[in-house]
Design a protein around this motif. Structure first.
Motif, PDB file in Angstrom:
ATOM      1  N   GLN A 149       0.805  -1.226   0.000  1.00  0.00           N
ATOM      2  CA  GLN A 149       0.000   0.000   0.000  1.00  0.00           C
ATOM      3  C   GLN A 149       0.839   1.278   0.000  1.00  0.00           C
ATOM      4  O   GLN A 149       0.486   2.265   0.631  1.00  0.00           O
ATOM      5  CB  GLN A 149      -0.976   0.002   1.191  1.00  0.00           C
ATOM      6  N   VAL A 150       1.937   1.264  -0.722  1.00  0.00           N
ATOM      7  CA  VAL A 150       2.779   2.452  -0.853  1.00  0.00           C
ATOM      8  C   VAL A 150       2.521   3.115  -2.202  1.00  0.00           C
ATOM      9  O   VAL A 150       2.478   2.449  -3.233  1.00  0.00           O
ATOM     10  CB  VAL A 150       4.277   2.094  -0.720  1.00  0.00           C
ATOM     11  N   LEU A 151       2.357   4.439  -2.195  1.00  0.00           N
ATOM     12  CA  LEU A 151       2.248   5.211  -3.421  1.00  0.00           C
ATOM     13  C   LEU A 151       3.630   5.758  -3.771  1.00  0.00           C
ATOM     14  O   LEU A 151       4.231   6.507  -2.997  1.00  0.00           O
ATOM     15  CB  LEU A 151       1.271   6.375  -3.239  1.00  0.00           C
ATOM     16  N   HIS A 174      -0.759  -4.135  -3.651  1.00  0.00           N
ATOM     17  CA  HIS A 174      -1.449  -2.839  -3.557  1.00  0.00           C
ATOM     18  C   HIS A 174      -0.498  -1.648  -3.484  1.00  0.00           C
ATOM     19  O   HIS A 174      -0.833  -0.603  -2.920  1.00  0.00           O
ATOM     20  CB  HIS A 174      -2.420  -2.817  -2.359  1.00  0.00           C
ATOM     21  N   ASN A 175       0.693  -1.800  -4.046  1.00  0.00           N
ATOM     22  CA  ASN A 175       1.578  -0.654  -4.225  1.00  0.00           C
ATOM     23  C   ASN A 175       1.284  -0.033  -5.589  1.00  0.00           C
ATOM     24  O   ASN A 175       1.005  -0.740  -6.554  1.00  0.00           O
ATOM     25  CB  ASN A 175       3.043  -1.093  -4.151  1.00  0.00           C
ATOM     26  N   VAL A 176       1.360   1.287  -5.663  1.00  0.00           N
ATOM     27  CA  VAL A 176       1.041   2.000  -6.894  1.00  0.00           C
ATOM     28  C   VAL A 176       2.260   2.805  -7.336  1.00  0.00           C
ATOM     29  O   VAL A 176       2.777   3.623  -6.572  1.00  0.00           O
ATOM     30  CB  VAL A 176      -0.160   2.946  -6.697  1.00  0.00           C
ATOM     31  N   PHE A 177       2.724   2.546  -8.565  1.00  0.00           N
ATOM     32  CA  PHE A 177       3.815   3.303  -9.170  1.00  0.00           C
ATOM     33  C   PHE A 177       3.195   4.183 -10.260  1.00  0.00           C
ATOM     34  O   PHE A 177       2.657   3.674 -11.241  1.00  0.00           O
ATOM     35  CB  PHE A 177       4.857   2.361  -9.768  1.00  0.00           C
ATOM     36  N   LEU A 178       3.267   5.495 -10.071  1.00  0.00           N
ATOM     37  CA  LEU A 178       2.493   6.417 -10.911  1.00  0.00           C
ATOM     38  C   LEU A 178       3.362   7.590 -11.363  1.00  0.00           C
ATOM     39  O   LEU A 178       3.951   8.298 -10.544  1.00  0.00           O
ATOM     40  CB  LEU A 178       1.291   6.936 -10.112  1.00  0.00           C
ATOM     41  N   HIS A 179       3.470   7.773 -12.683  1.00  0.00           N
ATOM     42  CA  HIS A 179       4.153   8.946 -13.261  1.00  0.00           C
ATOM     43  C   HIS A 179       5.602   9.082 -12.794  1.00  0.00           C
ATOM     44  O   HIS A 179       6.067  10.192 -12.491  1.00  0.00           O
ATOM     45  CB  HIS A 179       3.383  10.228 -12.943  1.00  0.00           C
ATOM     46  N   ASN A 180       6.316   7.976 -12.720  1.00  0.00           N
ATOM     47  CA  ASN A 180       7.744   8.009 -12.392  1.00  0.00           C
ATOM     48  C   ASN A 180       8.563   7.963 -13.674  1.00  0.00           C
ATOM     49  O   ASN A 180       8.133   7.430 -14.696  1.00  0.00           O
ATOM     50  CB  ASN A 180       8.112   6.816 -11.501  1.00  0.00           C
ATOM     51  N   LEU A 181       9.778   8.514 -13.614  1.00  0.00           N
ATOM     52  CA  LEU A 181      10.655   8.580 -14.776  1.00  0.00           C
ATOM     53  C   LEU A 181      12.010   7.993 -14.416  1.00  0.00           C
ATOM     54  O   LEU A 181      12.538   8.248 -13.325  1.00  0.00           O
ATOM     55  CB  LEU A 181      10.831  10.043 -15.213  1.00  0.00           C
TER      56      LEU A 181
END
Length: 207
Positions: A149-151, A174-181
């Motif tokens: 559960q880490v964003l 339930h970890n979310v990786f979002l808009h990383n470069l």
């Protein structure tokens, strides 16, 4: 517009516009000013190769990202590739928030668990790791291990040895990786061994 977040003196990266791995351009902003219509005029310290835009090519368009942050964690220069490491260790149920930090020369190549940013065995731990920079890492980037559960959002990684954004054991949920470069991910000289099993950093991936 990037104003007022970007300032003179900040470092930026322009990613490669081909399938090659080593064409990134790192520059420093000398001047930045408002140019009207939600635009900014940016003067850099050196010329750049003209970037490929979405209009030029929808697949190979570059990304432009700011590397600098106001808070800097920086390891000492080392030929042994043994930098600092940052652990969030065994904090189940305790919200953690790491945002807006520039982590440089962290990670310890060949030492299991020694990564620039590392959530370690915190089980269910809703937390946020956002808008950080990890660059010139000796081993990996942002590692989620035994934690759920880490964003992980809007982070920038540049010049990394080994996998970059990674769940370590594959049991994490339930970890979310979002808009990383990520850019310039390199094979390390020493490949990790985990309980006798060789890791796969010999073919490193951004994700």
């Amino acid at each position: 517009t990037v104003l007022p977040s970007w300032q003179a003196g900040a470092e930026i990266i322009i990613t490669q516009h081909t399938h090659q791995w080593d064409g990134q351009q790192e520059r420093t902003i000398q001047q930045i000013s408002y140019a009207g219509d939600n635009m900014a005029r940016i003067v850099l310290d050196q010329p750049i190769v003209p970037p490929t835009t979405l209009k030029d090519h929808p697949i190979m368009a570059v990304e432009v990202a700011i590397l600098s942050r106001n808070i800097v964690f920086k390891g000492a220069p080392t030929e042994t590739k043994m930098g600092g490491h940052f652990w969030i260790l065994r904090t189940p149920g305790v919200y953690q928030h790491l945002e807006g930090v520039d982590v440089q020369q962290f990670g310890q190549q060949g030492n299991l668990g020694r990564y620039p940013i590392h959530m370690h065995l915190s089980r269910d731990n809703p937390s946020t790791i956002a808008a950080n920079t990890v660059r010139h890492s000796f081993q990996r980037c942002i590692v989620i291990h035994g934690t759920n559960q880490v964003l992980v959002a809007r982070n920038v990684a540049y010049s990394i040895f080994g996998h970059c954004y990674i769940t370590e054991d594959g049991v994490e949920t339930h970890n979310v990786f979002l808009h990383n470069l990520g850019a310039s991910v390199l094979k390390p000289d020493i490949i990790l061994r985990n309980e006798g099993q060789k890791e796969t950093d010999s073919v490193p991936a951004v994700f």
